[in-house]
Design a protein around this motif. Structure first.
Motif, mmCIF file in Angstrom:
data_model
loop_
_atom_site.group_PDB
_atom_site.id
_atom_site.type_symbol
_atom_site.label_atom_id
_atom_site.label_comp_id
_atom_site.label_asym_id
_atom_site.label_seq_id
_atom_site.Cartn_x
_atom_site.Cartn_y
_atom_site.Cartn_z
ATOM 1 N N SER A 127 0.848 -1.192 0.000
ATOM 2 C CA SER A 127 0.000 0.000 0.000
ATOM 3 C C SER A 127 0.890 1.250 0.000
ATOM 4 O O SER A 127 1.938 1.273 0.656
ATOM 5 C CB SER A 127 -0.884 -0.023 1.250
ATOM 6 N N GLY A 128 0.507 2.224 -0.778
ATOM 7 C CA GLY A 128 1.261 3.492 -0.814
ATOM 8 C C GLY A 128 2.321 3.508 -1.903
ATOM 9 O O GLY A 128 3.013 4.504 -2.098
ATOM 10 N N LYS A 161 -5.857 5.844 -4.322
ATOM 11 C CA LYS A 161 -6.150 5.829 -2.871
ATOM 12 C C LYS A 161 -4.961 5.222 -2.128
ATOM 13 O O LYS A 161 -4.291 5.891 -1.346
ATOM 14 C CB LYS A 161 -7.425 5.011 -2.610
ATOM 15 N N ASN A 162 -4.665 3.943 -2.406
ATOM 16 C CA ASN A 162 -3.516 3.342 -1.698
ATOM 17 C C ASN A 162 -2.430 2.813 -2.644
ATOM 18 O O ASN A 162 -1.559 2.059 -2.249
ATOM 19 C CB ASN A 162 -3.974 2.248 -0.730
#
Ligand SMILES: NC(=O)c1ccc[n+]([C@@H]2O[C@H](COP(=O)([O-])OP(=O)(O)OC[C@H]3O[C@@H](n4cnc5c(N)ncnc54)[C@H](O)[C@@H]3O)[C@@H](O)[C@H]2O)c1
Ligand SMILES: CC(=O)N[C@@H]1[C@@H](OP(=O)(O)OP(=O)(O)OC[C@H]2O[C@@H](n3ccc(=O)[nH]c3=O)[C@H](O)[C@@H]2O)O[C@H](CO)[C@@H](O)[C@@H]1O
Length: 452
Positions: A127-128, A161-162
């Motif tokens: 994520s990210g 978003k992620n």
């Protein structure tokens, strides 16, 4: 990571990079990332390539500047390679995709490598993270396909978003990739502004070239295709002009040298055809893209492809015409192909026009020899390549210059006349002076050059 966290990790050198596909483009790209101080993992399914790289052997001998960078980043332990995506992707903040986008035998673009890796990223992406696609793709492939493949159906990952996704299409030229990486502007497009800003920060840190912001991924990819299809078409124009000039006794090279003096004339040259992993594929990508919007016949691009793909046949016609003058029977004749790579001074035969020329000569019953400085003592297209030019010439009834490597530009007509079994020279790249050829007693044909 937030934008500022990405910025900090770039400056501190703690940003972790993974380049998936470490071939002609991906390996130099990964090395440039590592050379900028960012720890980089190269991921590839080719275990021999991965082992070779990890053992310190640089595979791209024809890429000036990179052998030194390769040694440096290995010593600094800034670069390693692996075949295990599960070891590389989860620990990386930025995933650069430099995967092949070939076309099949029906000239239909193939994005399977990107789709496969997209499914793997769904499984392993942290994520990210940011995904940056450098491969040459059709406009819309990111927005309409790859984004959803990475997201999958389990809502684990949502683009914007992620994880972020964007593009920075390759603009490097094989054989001078480092020079191009340090010189040529790069296009940046992304699905959202945050990702766009982060990609620009990363590429400014690594490549220090001008970065041209595009409103989205599809526009960036459209620019990439437009420039290469423009080139393919211009070459087709000159190739067709060459056929006309041959009949009218006008020398295409004389015309082009004079035309170059016109400030807005962008010179292109005739030849045996247009090869390589870029131009032919990019034109068919553009044709395929047009089809998705109901343009079933992108006629100018299709016509350009047909012209360029017909040039190997034209080279054979020139040989037949020269043999009729020398009263040589093409059957059982020995023909030496000079230069087999798709363009001069690099070791790459992808979609080379030499391949259809060789195949047509075999169909006509000729015995074909290949001499190419990049493929001495290799086997290509079922032929053991020659290692000695003089010996090859002595055994040949004709010579066809397909690829004009630097070393062929010094070939003297008198030398060719004295070594060839019969004095037939077909010069698809017009590197031999046709008047000198005639004076030396050669039966010479050049693409775009009338008979003297
Ligand atoms: N070669 C060029 O001159 C050039 C120039 C501009 C753009 N491009 C584009 O760059 C992209 C890469 O081209 P290239 O010339 O470097 O290709 P390449 O074939 O030299 O390298 C691609 C690498 O990807 C690896 N690979 C294939 N499937 C994989 C997978 N599923 N997982 C991991 N690795 C995988 C292959 O083993 C290979 O090493 C293409 O989209 C091409 O159109 C190439
Ligand atoms: C990043 C990228 O995509 N870069 C591309 C890459 O393209 P590439 O590696 O495929 O090489 P090209 O030079 O385009 O050659 C392709 C084939 O066309 C034949 N040809 C060429 C010119 C001509 O006047 N007449 C010809 O017949 C030649 O023999 C060969 O077979 O580098 C070019 C700069 O070299 C770039 O412009 C081009 O964007």
């Amino acid at each position: 990571m937030s934008e500022s966290e990405f910025n900090n990790s770039i400056q501190s050198g703690s940003l972790k990079i993974c380049v998936i596909g470490i071939g002609r483009i991906g390996l130099p790209t990964a090395l440039s990332f590592a050379n900028s101080g960012l720890s980089t993992i190269g991921l590839d399914i080719n275990s021999e390539l991965v082992d070779m790289v990890n053992q310190g052997e640089f595979p791209l001998k024809d890429e000036p500047g990179y052998p030194t960078i390769f040694e440096k980043v290995l010593k600094e332990k800034k670069f390693t390679a692996t075949t295990k995506i599960q070891d590389a992707v989860p620990q990386s903040d930025v995933i650069v995709l430099s995967l092949p986008t070939p076309m099949d035998k029906q000239n239909v673009p193939n994005y399977d490598a990107l789709r496969l890796v997209g499914r793997q990223l769904h499984e392993f992406l942290s994520s990210g993270s940011i995904v940056i696609v450098e491969s040459t793709i059709e406009p819309g492939f990111i927005e309409n396909e790859l984004k959803s493949i990475i997201e999958g159906n389990d809502l684990k990952l949502t683009a914007g978003k992620n994880f972020g996704i964007g593009v920075c299409p390759e603009t490097a030229n094989p054989g001078q990739i480092l020079n191009d990486f340090e010189r040529l502007p790069r296009l940046v497009g992304a699905i959202d502004q945050r990702t766009h800003n982060i990609i620009k920060k990363i590429y400014k840190h690594v490549f220090t070239v001008d970065l041209i912001s595009m409103p989205d991924c599809k526009t960036a990819n459209a620019v990439k295709l437009t420039t290469n299809v423009f080139r393919d078409l211009n070459i087709a124009f000159i190739n067709e002009l060459a056929l006309i000039f041959e009949k009218s006794g006008i020398d295409i090279m004389t015309v082009l040298e004079a035309a170059k003096t016109k400030y807005n004339f962008q010179v292109h040259y005739p030849g045996a055809g247009v090869g390589g992993p870029c131009l032919p594929v990019n034109s068919y990508q553009m044709i395929n893209f047009a089809k998705t919007f109901g343009f079933d016949n992108f006629s100018i691009v299709e016509t350009g492809r047909r012209i360029n793909e017909s040039m190997p046949d034209h080279v054979i016609e020139l040989l037949k015409d020269a043999f009729s003058e020398s009263c040589t029977d093409i059957k059982q004749s020995t023909i030496l192909i000079l230069g087999v790579t798709y363009k001069p001074d690099i070791k790459d035969v992808q979609l080379t026009p030499a391949e259809p020329i060789i195949s047509k000569l075999h169909q006509l019953g000729s015995n074909v020899k290949i001499y190419d400085p990049y493929f001495k003592n290799s086997t290509l297209f079922g032929i053991n390549c020659e290692s000695n030019l003089v010996e090859s010439l002595k055994q040949s009834d004709a010579l066809i210059v397909v690829t004009a490597h630097k070393e062929f530009h010094d070939l003297e007509p008198a030398f060719l006349k004295s070594t060839l079994k019969s004095p037939v020279v077909i010069d698809s790249r017009c590197i031999i002076n046709q008047f000198d050829a005639k004076n030396a007693g050669l039966i010479y044909r050049g693409v775009g050059r009338g008979k003297l």
